[in-house]
Design an enzyme around this catalytic site. Structure first.
Site, PDB file in Angstrom:
ATOM      1  N   ARG A  38       0.795  -1.225   0.000  1.00 49.57           N
ATOM      2  CA  ARG A  38       0.000   0.000   0.000  1.00 49.57           C
ATOM      3  C   ARG A  38       0.829   1.278   0.000  1.00 49.57           C
ATOM      4  NH1 ARG A  38      -5.157  -0.711   3.967  1.00 49.57           N
ATOM      5  NH2 ARG A  38      -5.825   1.044   2.715  1.00 49.57           N
ATOM      6  N   HIS A  84      -8.058  -4.451  -6.573  1.00 44.72           N
ATOM      7  CA  HIS A  84      -7.687  -3.760  -5.332  1.00 44.72           C
ATOM      8  C   HIS A  84      -8.841  -3.829  -4.333  1.00 44.72           C
ATOM      9  CE1 HIS A  84      -4.839  -1.087  -3.296  1.00 44.72           C
ATOM     10  NE2 HIS A  84      -5.863  -0.338  -2.911  1.00 44.72           N
ATOM     11  N   TYR A 127     -19.152  12.577 -10.364  1.00 46.69           N
ATOM     12  CA  TYR A 127     -19.215  13.840 -11.081  1.00 46.69           C
ATOM     13  C   TYR A 127     -17.998  14.086 -11.981  1.00 46.69           C
ATOM     14  CZ  TYR A 127     -22.854  14.920  -7.667  1.00 46.69           C
ATOM     15  OH  TYR A 127     -23.981  14.894  -6.892  1.00 46.69           O
TER      16      TYR A 127
END
Length: 827
Positions: A38, A84, A127
């Protein structure tokens, strides 16, 4: 009531464990997961796992730059579902950062919509839209050619690349940040062209020293520009992997109203937003840590970029206030470099050379594997075509064998036996279409076979020679630099220069009116040297000095070398004129130019300021020289691109105008250089793009008024133009040198050949003639991209780093030798 067993079932068993051992084991597993899966980037492609999975999945979805954007939420869903299995927020955050041009020096995602700013976060993924940026294609290119290993995803249903091929040195170019367990990484962005130049140098010279590499990579290049003050920490980080430097905002003093001066900030330190700066300034004013500020206004917009205007009260010196702001607000920030990355699966702290070596080794391995894959593919294809050509040559017998066979297996076996074919060749013939039996098809197949044989020979040559393999890697990096490279944005300063502040910022700064030397460097830095005997050694475009005047270093401190292209003498309370290529002169106050600190006998040019911060430079124009606007006795000279030459004085210069023209230019023409003559027998020297050099006496050009357009200086061949002007005294001809740099007009920084020749090897000619050839242009070059004439030449790169010039070549028409680096200027 059901009977219950007194013995507990397996589901009911309670196992006694040692809590400390369990905690240790669980913590180690957690730490391992954070470090390797990570938080830390791989040193080869510079990506964390989530970033790599995003780019790979977007590549698999076909979200290329020539395709339309798709909703970011779709990308997040695909990555989370297949590769993931973590929070969608973490995936979207990584996607957003790769699209932010203020976070990355070379964004990898092309975002459409609100992807946030330095002060605000992005809109929700539903968006915004995204697709791969052009640079990302270089990161994923050749994934399907066995260039990297693939590993299973979290549920073994799909595979994913363990690392990307990464044709871009992403870790150094874009930097990285992350906090793991017990360790962290914080790497600064760099300039792509500089990093690739260093990588190519390391490929050619595996034993290169850190100083050699820092000639190409003098320091970070931050996305927002600004300045880096102090280079010792950078060198320490490049040597050990850890170090720090200060980033400073780009600010200049302007008249914000006709009666009031102010500080205008146009670039901020890395990842510092204007709202944060304004808040800290207001807090500093409220707490009396900074005085003299009347207002702060944010005039930032999309068209003009960042613009913070800090109004200064009339009783206060703006420069003193600015120094206080640097100390009390985020206008100056510290950046700590901690170059921790994964190498062979283990976290390591890497210096510049180690980072470059890991990347270069990765690219060599990628190109080797790709070449082997392509070799196998072409060998298999050639093998099939050879069998098909055998069949076409004796097609009647082939048809007879097939028609007389009972089964396909029998036909295959008989073809292999009769025509001595392999099984794949026999299978390919059995699938042959009748349209392939034409004469044209046979000719086409023979052509394919010849082309495949040529490609196979090239690939075998690459795989057989480590030197040839390295050349391929180096050439591919050079193409990446041309396609994706951009000029340096961040100015590197060895120190902050001499602070012009009083002990009390409320006391106006007092500077004595003393002689000063104004200097313009090849990288566009302006600086001044204040001293009663301030001066420079005389060269073209420079004034003669007293014998006891201190010298100015024409080469800056380590990592920030530079050279002078123009100097002029003035008074510290006076003005100088900056000449633009349009023929316009802009007056600037000498006090507006930063003063250099003299260390020992030679001050460093690194304390200068970019000229664009002091004068208005319209788009497409450049600074070509300096003029002492107060010296009416000086006879100056200028040359134009179209071959005009003009001598003039400052007598008819307007006294009160801040900007005015000094030459009447024809349409399309522009000024390419200025100088000053001291005697009528001074030599005026012009060099053209087609490698013609002409020099003649100054008295061949009569002085003209300010509006005149000059006289014919050199006769130009069709398509040629003047690229350099120099003034050399008659006594200096024997010691002067001519530096010519040949290359491509479209890519002037690539594949340069440079030559240094004594000036006295070139005979003088009359004004308005063509001169003599100064450089033999090689095949593949368009002409001269740089030229310079004078004493003691210095060549520098795009960041002002010193580059070695070749030894003197007595041949005036030689073709030169390959440049030691991309030459951006000579002084």
């Amino acid at each position: 009531m059901a009977n219950r067993s007194k013995e507990p079932t397996s589901a009911q068993q309670i196992v006694d464990i040692d809590v400390s051992a369990e905690m240790e084991s669980s913590f180690l597993e957690y730490a391992y997961s954070v470090i390797y899966a990570r938080a830390l980037p791989d040193a080869r492609d510079g990506l964390k796992p989530v970033q790599r999975r995003i780019l790979y999945q977007m590549d698999q979805l076909g979200l290329r730059p020539d395709k339309g954007h798709v909703k970011s939420s779709r990308v997040v869903g695909e990555v989370m579902g297949k590769l993931h299995p973590h929070s969608d927020t973490a995936i979207y955050d990584a996607l957003v950062r790769m699209a932010q041009d203020f976070s990355l020096r070379l964004p990898l995602v092309d975002g459409h919509g609100n992807f946030g700013s330095l002060d605000d976060g992005p809109a929700a993924p539903r968006y915004t839209e995204a697709r791969l940026a052009a640079a990302a294609l270089a990161m994923t290119d050749s994934l399907g050619e066995d260039t990297v290993d693939f590993v299973p995803n979290y549920d073994n249903q799909y595979t994913q690349p363990a690392v990307l091929p990464a044709a871009i040195p992403n870790l150094l170019v874009n930097g990285a940040s992350g906090i793991a367990v017990g360790m962290a990484t914080n790497m600064a962005p760099h300039n792509l062209g500089e990093v690739i130049a260093a990588a190519r140098h390391l490929i050619d010279h595996p034993d290169a020293s850190l100083d050699d590499l820092m000639n190409f990579v003098p320091g970070p290049d931050l996305p927002g520009g600004g300045k880096i003050v102090g280079l010792d920490g950078i060198r320490e980080a490049y040597a050990t992997g850890r170090g720090s430097f200060r980033t400073r905002a780009t600010a200049r003093i302007e008249n914000v109203t006709p009666r009031k001066k102010g500080i205008v900030v146009t670039e901020l330190p890395y990842l510092v937003g204007p709202e944060r700066v304004i808040e800290r300034i207001k807090d500093a004013v409220d707490k009396k840590r900074v005085t003299g500020i009347s207002a702060v206004t944010d005039l930032t917009d999309r068209h003009h970029g960042l613009r913070l205007v800090i109004e200064v009260k009339n009783a206060f010196n703006p420069e003193a206030v600015l120094e206080k702001l640097y100390r009390a607000t985020p206008l100056e920030e510290s950046f700590g470099m901690n170059n921790v990355a994964l190498v062979d699966g283990r976290p390591q702290t890497l210096g510049l050379k180690e980072l470059l070596r890991v990347y270069v080794d990765h690219r060599i391995d990628v190109v080797r594997r790709r070449s082997q894959y392509r070799l196998n593919q072409r060998q298999e294809r050639l093998h099939l075509i050879e069998g098909l050509l055998i069949a076409i040559a004796d097609i009647d017998e082939v048809i007879q064998v097939i028609r007389s066979s009972e089964t396909a297996d029998e036909a295959r076996s008989r073809l292999m036996m009769v025509f001595d074919l392999s099984q794949p060749q026999a299978e390919y013939i059995l699938e042959l279409r009748l349209r392939r039996l034409t004469k044209f098809s046979r000719i086409e197949l023979q052509g394919q076979a010849e082309e495949l044989a040529r490609e196979i020979a090239e690939l075998e040559e690459i795989l057989a020679s480590d030197q040839r393999l390295r050349e391929v890697v180096s050439d591919e990096l050079a193409r990446i630099a041309i396609e994706h490279g951009t000029p340096r944005r961040t100015v590197l300063l060895e120190s902050a220069g001499t602070p012009r502040t009083a002990a009390d910022p409320a006391v106006p700064l007092q500077v004595p009116d003393v002689p000063a030397t104004i200097m313009l460097s090849t990288t566009g830095l302006l600086a001044r040297l204040d001293a009663p005997d301030a001066g420079l050694a005389a060269t073209e475009n420079q004034l003669p000095l007293e014998d006891d005047a201190p010298a100015v270093s024409r080469s800056g401190a380590r990592g920030a070398h530079d050279a002078l292209v123009a100097t002029v003498r003035a008074r510290s309370h006076g003005e100088v004129g900056v000449v633009l290529s349009s023929g316009q002169v802009q007056r600037i106050s000498v006090l507006d130019i930063p003063a250099l600190a003299v260390t020992g006998s030679a001050p460093s040019l690194a304390g200068g300021v970019p000229a664009g911060e002091l004068v208005s430079i319209p788009t497409g124009e450049t600074i070509v020289g300096l003029i002492d606007v107060a010296d009416d006795s000086a006879i100056n000279v200028l040359a134009t691109r179209d071959g005009k030459i003009k001598r003039f004085t400052t007598k008819d210069f307007p006294k009160n105008a801040d900007a005015f023209d000094i030459v009447g230019l024809a349409d399309g023409d522009r000024v390419i250089g200025t100088g000053r003559t001291y005697a009528e027998d001074d030599r005026l020297i012009l060099v053209t793009s087609d490698a013609q050099l002409l020099h003649f006496a100054a008295d061949a050009v009569r002085p003209q008024g300010r509006g005149a357009g000059g006289m014919a200086g050199i006769k130009l061949a069709e398509g040629a133009h003047v690229i350099a002007l120099a003034v050399v005294s008659d006594a200096e001809i024997a010691a002067a040198s001519v530096v010519t740099v040949a290359g491509s007009f479209e890519h002037p920084m690539a594949d340069q050949f440079v030559k240094v020749t004594p000036l006295d090897r070139y005979p003088g000619k009359g004004r308005a003639t063509m001169g003599v050839r100064a450089h033999r242009i090689r095949s593949g070059h368009d002409g001269l991209v740089r030229a310079w004439v004078g004493l003691d030449p210095r060549a520098v790169g795009s960041a002002g780093q010193a580059l070695e010039l070749p030894e003197l070549d007595e041949r005036r028409d030689g073709s030169g030798t390959p440049a030691a680096g991309a030459i951006a200027g000579i002084g």
